[in-house]
Scaffold this motif. Structure first.
Motif, PDB file in Angstrom:
ATOM      1  N   ARG A 121       0.864  -1.186   0.000  1.00 37.34           N
ATOM      2  CA  ARG A 121       0.000   0.000   0.000  1.00 37.34           C
ATOM      3  C   ARG A 121       0.894   1.227   0.000  1.00 37.34           C
ATOM      4  O   ARG A 121       1.671   1.455   0.924  1.00 37.34           O
ATOM      5  CB  ARG A 121      -0.919   0.031   1.216  1.00 37.34           C
ATOM      6  N   ARG A 122       0.783   2.032  -1.061  1.00 40.63           N
ATOM      7  CA  ARG A 122       1.651   3.193  -1.201  1.00 40.63           C
ATOM      8  C   ARG A 122       1.133   4.367  -0.384  1.00 40.63           C
ATOM      9  O   ARG A 122      -0.001   4.375   0.085  1.00 40.63           O
ATOM     10  CB  ARG A 122       1.755   3.590  -2.676  1.00 40.63           C
ATOM     11  N   ALA A 123       1.951   5.390  -0.289  1.00 38.03           N
ATOM     12  CA  ALA A 123       1.576   6.576   0.490  1.00 38.03           C
ATOM     13  C   ALA A 123       0.353   7.272  -0.093  1.00 38.03           C
ATOM     14  O   ALA A 123      -0.400   7.926   0.635  1.00 38.03           O
ATOM     15  CB  ALA A 123       2.756   7.550   0.543  1.00 38.03           C
ATOM     16  N   ASP A 124       0.135   7.135  -1.410  1.00 43.51           N
ATOM     17  CA  ASP A 124      -1.028   7.781  -2.031  1.00 43.51           C
ATOM     18  C   ASP A 124      -2.294   6.944  -1.921  1.00 43.51           C
ATOM     19  O   ASP A 124      -3.337   7.305  -2.473  1.00 43.51           O
ATOM     20  CB  ASP A 124      -0.745   8.102  -3.498  1.00 43.51           C
ATOM     21  N   GLY A 125      -2.223   5.805  -1.197  1.00 48.26           N
ATOM     22  CA  GLY A 125      -3.404   4.979  -0.997  1.00 48.26           C
ATOM     23  C   GLY A 125      -3.632   3.922  -2.053  1.00 48.26           C
ATOM     24  O   GLY A 125      -4.573   3.128  -1.942  1.00 48.26           O
ATOM     25  N   ARG A 126      -2.785   3.876  -3.080  1.00 45.45           N
ATOM     26  CA  ARG A 126      -2.930   2.860  -4.124  1.00 45.45           C
ATOM     27  C   ARG A 126      -2.265   1.550  -3.684  1.00 45.45           C
ATOM     28  O   ARG A 126      -1.305   1.563  -2.916  1.00 45.45           O
ATOM     29  CB  ARG A 126      -2.310   3.342  -5.445  1.00 45.45           C
ATOM     30  N   TYR A 127      -2.777   0.466  -4.205  1.00 41.96           N
ATOM     31  CA  TYR A 127      -2.238  -0.863  -3.907  1.00 41.96           C
ATOM     32  C   TYR A 127      -1.521  -1.395  -5.137  1.00 41.96           C
ATOM     33  O   TYR A 127      -2.018  -1.261  -6.266  1.00 41.96           O
ATOM     34  CB  TYR A 127      -3.370  -1.813  -3.523  1.00 41.96           C
ATOM     35  N   ARG A 128      -0.346  -2.010  -4.925  1.00 42.10           N
ATOM     36  CA  ARG A 128       0.371  -2.563  -6.063  1.00 42.10           C
ATOM     37  C   ARG A 128       1.074  -3.849  -5.659  1.00 42.10           C
ATOM     38  O   ARG A 128       1.348  -4.092  -4.472  1.00 42.10           O
ATOM     39  CB  ARG A 128       1.399  -1.575  -6.626  1.00 42.10           C
ATOM     40  N   LEU A 129       1.347  -4.663  -6.673  1.00 45.80           N
ATOM     41  CA  LEU A 129       2.133  -5.875  -6.490  1.00 45.80           C
ATOM     42  C   LEU A 129       3.552  -5.621  -6.960  1.00 45.80           C
ATOM     43  O   LEU A 129       3.757  -4.938  -7.966  1.00 45.80           O
ATOM     44  CB  LEU A 129       1.545  -7.033  -7.303  1.00 45.80           C
ATOM     45  N   LEU A 130       4.525  -6.164  -6.252  1.00 44.30           N
ATOM     46  CA  LEU A 130       5.873  -6.155  -6.804  1.00 44.30           C
ATOM     47  C   LEU A 130       5.853  -6.896  -8.132  1.00 44.30           C
ATOM     48  O   LEU A 130       5.017  -7.776  -8.362  1.00 44.30           O
ATOM     49  CB  LEU A 130       6.852  -6.821  -5.836  1.00 44.30           C
ATOM     50  N   GLU A 131       6.779  -6.545  -9.029  1.00 41.58           N
ATOM     51  CA  GLU A 131       6.718  -7.085 -10.387  1.00 41.58           C
ATOM     52  C   GLU A 131       6.784  -8.609 -10.406  1.00 41.58           C
ATOM     53  O   GLU A 131       6.099  -9.261 -11.198  1.00 41.58           O
ATOM     54  CB  GLU A 131       7.849  -6.484 -11.237  1.00 41.58           C
ATOM     55  N   SER A 132       7.585  -9.186  -9.537  1.00 39.94           N
ATOM     56  CA  SER A 132       7.691 -10.647  -9.514  1.00 39.94           C
ATOM     57  C   SER A 132       6.392 -11.285  -9.021  1.00 39.94           C
ATOM     58  O   SER A 132       5.959 -12.323  -9.536  1.00 39.94           O
ATOM     59  CB  SER A 132       8.856 -11.084  -8.632  1.00 39.94           C
ATOM     60  N   ILE A 133       5.746 -10.680  -8.004  1.00 36.92           N
ATOM     61  CA  ILE A 133       4.465 -11.192  -7.516  1.00 36.92           C
ATOM     62  C   ILE A 133       3.408 -11.062  -8.602  1.00 36.92           C
ATOM     63  O   ILE A 133       2.568 -11.951  -8.795  1.00 36.92           O
ATOM     64  CB  ILE A 133       4.029 -10.431  -6.246  1.00 36.92           C
ATOM     65  N   SER A 134       3.461  -9.954  -9.351  1.00 37.15           N
ATOM     66  CA  SER A 134       2.501  -9.750 -10.435  1.00 37.15           C
ATOM     67  C   SER A 134       2.664 -10.811 -11.521  1.00 37.15           C
ATOM     68  O   SER A 134       1.682 -11.373 -12.021  1.00 37.15           O
ATOM     69  CB  SER A 134       2.682  -8.351 -11.035  1.00 37.15           C
ATOM     70  N   ALA A 135       3.913 -11.098 -11.895  1.00 37.46           N
ATOM     71  CA  ALA A 135       4.159 -12.129 -12.911  1.00 37.46           C
ATOM     72  C   ALA A 135       3.655 -13.487 -12.434  1.00 37.46           C
ATOM     73  O   ALA A 135       3.052 -14.254 -13.202  1.00 37.46           O
ATOM     74  CB  ALA A 135       5.650 -12.190 -13.235  1.00 37.46           C
ATOM     75  N   TYR A 136       3.884 -13.780 -11.173  1.00 34.04           N
ATOM     76  CA  TYR A 136       3.399 -15.044 -10.596  1.00 34.04           C
ATOM     77  C   TYR A 136       1.874 -15.070 -10.588  1.00 34.04           C
ATOM     78  O   TYR A 136       1.248 -16.076 -10.933  1.00 34.04           O
ATOM     79  CB  TYR A 136       3.943 -15.186  -9.173  1.00 34.04           C
TER      80      TYR A 136
END
Length: 670
Positions: A203-218
């Motif tokens: 969870r980033r400071a701006d409130g957005r959620y993201r996956l690390l690139e390796s987790i996203s590829a998986y």
């Protein structure tokens, strides 16, 4: 006493129970537990261990060594591949590897073991298939032998709803808001919070959620295994289309800055959606994003997107709009093409179509390259569009057309209309709260102030515009205002400041691929070099954009550049070259119908004639130029009299007189 409990996530509940009992029975005990998720023990204090710091866009070896991810990778790669070093050749690829692996230490260490076999360039490219490539060590815990094994181990600890959410979140390239996660992936705040706790979602400071690139590829692999990818890709594309269409309205008004940032955050998602969306949705998406791309100055990116989408899109709603935007972005990106022909072909398609749609196309295609091509024809098109906008009482498009007509008045030498249209446009845009509109109208007012010699007003308007453009991240607009301030510095004799401002303008324009702004800054540097007495440098700067101007039909710019080159030849004492350049420049100026451009060319011819000893003809040419400037409502201000004063001085010296019949004022300097 300190007790360390390592790797607790796979035994989180028993570890929490043990920790609670120990702490209750031994008040002086402190426990350090490492885990992907909190234990939830009363009094627990979390210390998040982030990935190693990353270099962003830097590629200089010295700069890169400041970043932890780079230092770890280089240390491990040097050990695995004797002779490897971070230098100018390897630095860009090392930076790319560290960014793509998100600074995760295990991934960096596994990648470093592949440097000896692949080299860093090939390794960076091979990370598209990272799970095959990053299978490194032969010994150690099984879950640490490969990147896939590490993520498999974490995946195995998840509940079913967490696995479902994680694999579906992978379609959100670049991350998403909580609302988007719920709408597209069905991930509510509860499951998002658990995935954040397990360090699988950030969870980033701006409130957005993201996956690390390796987790996203998986996650994408798991999504395909579940047979859900087509449906999730479609949901994602629909979500972005709806968002972009809301943004298209929001970008014209007081919330422009917020919507610019909102769509900026979706840049990676937009690229993914355009790659996977069906043609009809892709067409809606690019049309909705067009104004955002334009405001951001991402003309090349937009041109590529429109080209790709139109190659696949069927005939139907939206195609004509997309074709118009493609023509506009082609011009704005600086493509060397005949802009008048491009506009004519685009507008030809509007025969028999909706009047308002045609009016918007007339305005856009006239605005995007207002300084180039047939200025009179562009003016007529904007007049036609403005009549439609006024009839529909559309305030935004009315103000936009007025601002464009004001800019076109610069090219026509109509100083009174320039002022009136710009002032009316600014009044409407200020009421609407549209920042870009205010920039557009004040740009025209700044040009009016410069033309009429009101340099303090021009400086004030340009500085305010520069601050606004920089705050909004509208970098081509910022470049134009930097160059405009450079022009004022030049006219007021601050040559060092003028040079620095034009250099900043050129760097900004080049960095953001804004060809028109680049041309404006390059010509400005030529003017500064002339004023500094550096003719060779001046000629190099002035000739740099000349070929491009010829390719696009930039007649006004051609006339100005030829005049400056002619003055350089005259000062060099080459009467024949000066005459040839000014004769060609006069033909270009007359083709524009711009009285001030014609006057400049006539003043240049006067210089060439006086240098050849034809003083009577030179006087006639100067008088004709003076009359044209007066008729346009903009006589030469004192700061712009350098050429006229020099030529007049030569004639007066030759004739032994102190004035030229009173029609040409006495020289102010020699």
């Amino acid at each position: 006493m300190l007790l360390v409990l390592d790797n607790c996530e796979h035994v989180a509940e028993p570890a929490a129970e043990l920790a609670g009992r120990l702490l209750a029975g031994a008040p002086g005990l402190r426990i350090l537990a490492t885990s992907r998720e909190p234990l939830g023990v009363p009094g627990e204090t979390l210390r998040i261990v982030p990935p190693l710091d990353l270099p962003g866009g830097r590629t200089d070896p010295g700069d890169l060594r400041r970043y932890g991810a780079v230092r770890l990778f280089v240390a491990r790669a040097s050990a695995a591949a004797p002779g490897f070093a971070l230098d100018a050749a390897t630095a860009p690829w090392v930076a790319a590897i560290c960014r793509r692996l998100d600074g995760v230490p295990l991934a960096l260490e596994l990648a470093a073991t592949r440097v000896r076999a692949l080299g860093v360039r090939e390794l960076a490219a091979a990370l598209d298939d990272r799970f095959r490539v990053l299978a490194g060590a032969r010994r150690g815990p099984e879950r640490l032998l490969t990147l896939r094994a590490t993520i498999d181990w974490s995946w195995g600890l998840l509940a079913d709803d967490e696995r479902t959410a994680l694999r579906r979140l992978a379609v959100h390239a670049g991350g998403c808001t909580a609302d988007a996660a719920a709408e597209v992936s069905g991930a509510d705040l509860g499951v998002l919070a658990r995935l954040v706790d397990r360090s699988l979602v950030v969870r980033r400071a701006d409130g957005r959620y993201r996956l690390l690139e390796s987790i996203s590829a998986y996650g994408l692999e798991r999504l395909r295994e579940a047979g859900e990818e087509p449906e999730l890709r479609l949901r994602h594309a629909r979500h972005l289309v709806e968002l972009a269409e809301r943004a298209a309205d929001g970008l014209r008004g007081p919330e422009q800055a917020r919507w610019l940032g909102r769509i900026d955050a979706e840049a990676a998602g937009v690229r993914a959606a355009l790659e996977h969306a069906p043609p009809d949705l892709a067409l809606r998406l690019v049309n909705a994003l067009a104004w955002h791309w334009f405001l951001r100055g991402r003309f090349g990116e937009a041109r590529c997107a429109f080209t790709d989408v139109l190659n696949a899109a069927p005939d139907g709603p939206g195609r004509l709009e997309a074709e118009t935007w493609l023509a506009a972005m082609t011009m704005a990106s600086g493509e060397s093409t005949d802009t008048d022909e491009l506009r004519r072909a685009a507008l030809e398609r509007y025969k028999g179509t909706d009047e308002f749609a045609r009016a918007k196309a007339l305005w856009l295609l006239s605005r995007v390259h207002w300084a180039y091509g047939d200025v009179a024809l562009s003016h007529a098109r904007v007049d036609e569009a403005l009549a439609v906008f006024r009839a529909r009482a559309d305030r935004w498009y009315t103000a936009a057309a007025l601002a464009t007509r004001a800019l076109l008045a610069v090219g026509r030498g109509d100083v009174a209309s320039l002022r009136a249209d710009a002032a009316e446009s600014l009044e409407v845009f200020a009421a609407l709260g549209d920042p870009w509109g205010r920039l557009e109208a004040t740009d025209a007012l700044a040009q009016h102030a410069e033309i009429t010699g009101d340099y303090p007003a021009a400086t004030r308007l340009l500085r305010a515009g520069l601050r606004l453009a920089e705050d909004l991240g509208m970098w081509p607009e910022a470049s134009f205002r930097l160059a405009g301030l450079g022009r004022i510095a030049l006219l007021t004799g601050a040559l060092g400041e003028a040079h620095d401002l034009h250099e900043r303008a050129l760097c900004t324009a080049t960095r953001h691929a804004a060809k028109s702004a680049e041309e404006y800054a390059e010509v400005g540097l030529g003017l500064v070099a002339r004023a500094r007495g550096e003719p060779a440098a001046a000629e190099a700067h002035l000739r740099a954009p000349l070929g491009w101007l010829r390719d696009i039909g930039g007649t006004t710019g051609i006339a100005f550049v030829l005049a400056q080159l002619g003055f350089i030849a005259e000062e060099r004492g080459d009467a024949d070259a000066a005459l040839a350049l000014h004769t060609e420049g006069l033909a270009a100026a007359r083709a524009t119908g711009h009285p001030r451009a014609v006057a400049l060319a006539l003043e240049g011819l006067a210089g060439a004639r006086s240098l050849a000893g034809l003083h009577a003809e030179a006087v006639r040419l100067l008088r004709e130029a003076t009359g044209l400037r007066a008729s346009s409502g903009a006589p030469l201000p004192p700061a712009e009299r350098r050429e006229v004063d020099r030529v007049s001085g030569r004639i007066m010296d030759a004739l032994g007189v102190s004035s030229l019949d009173g029609h040409i004022p006495e020289r102010t300097s020699r």
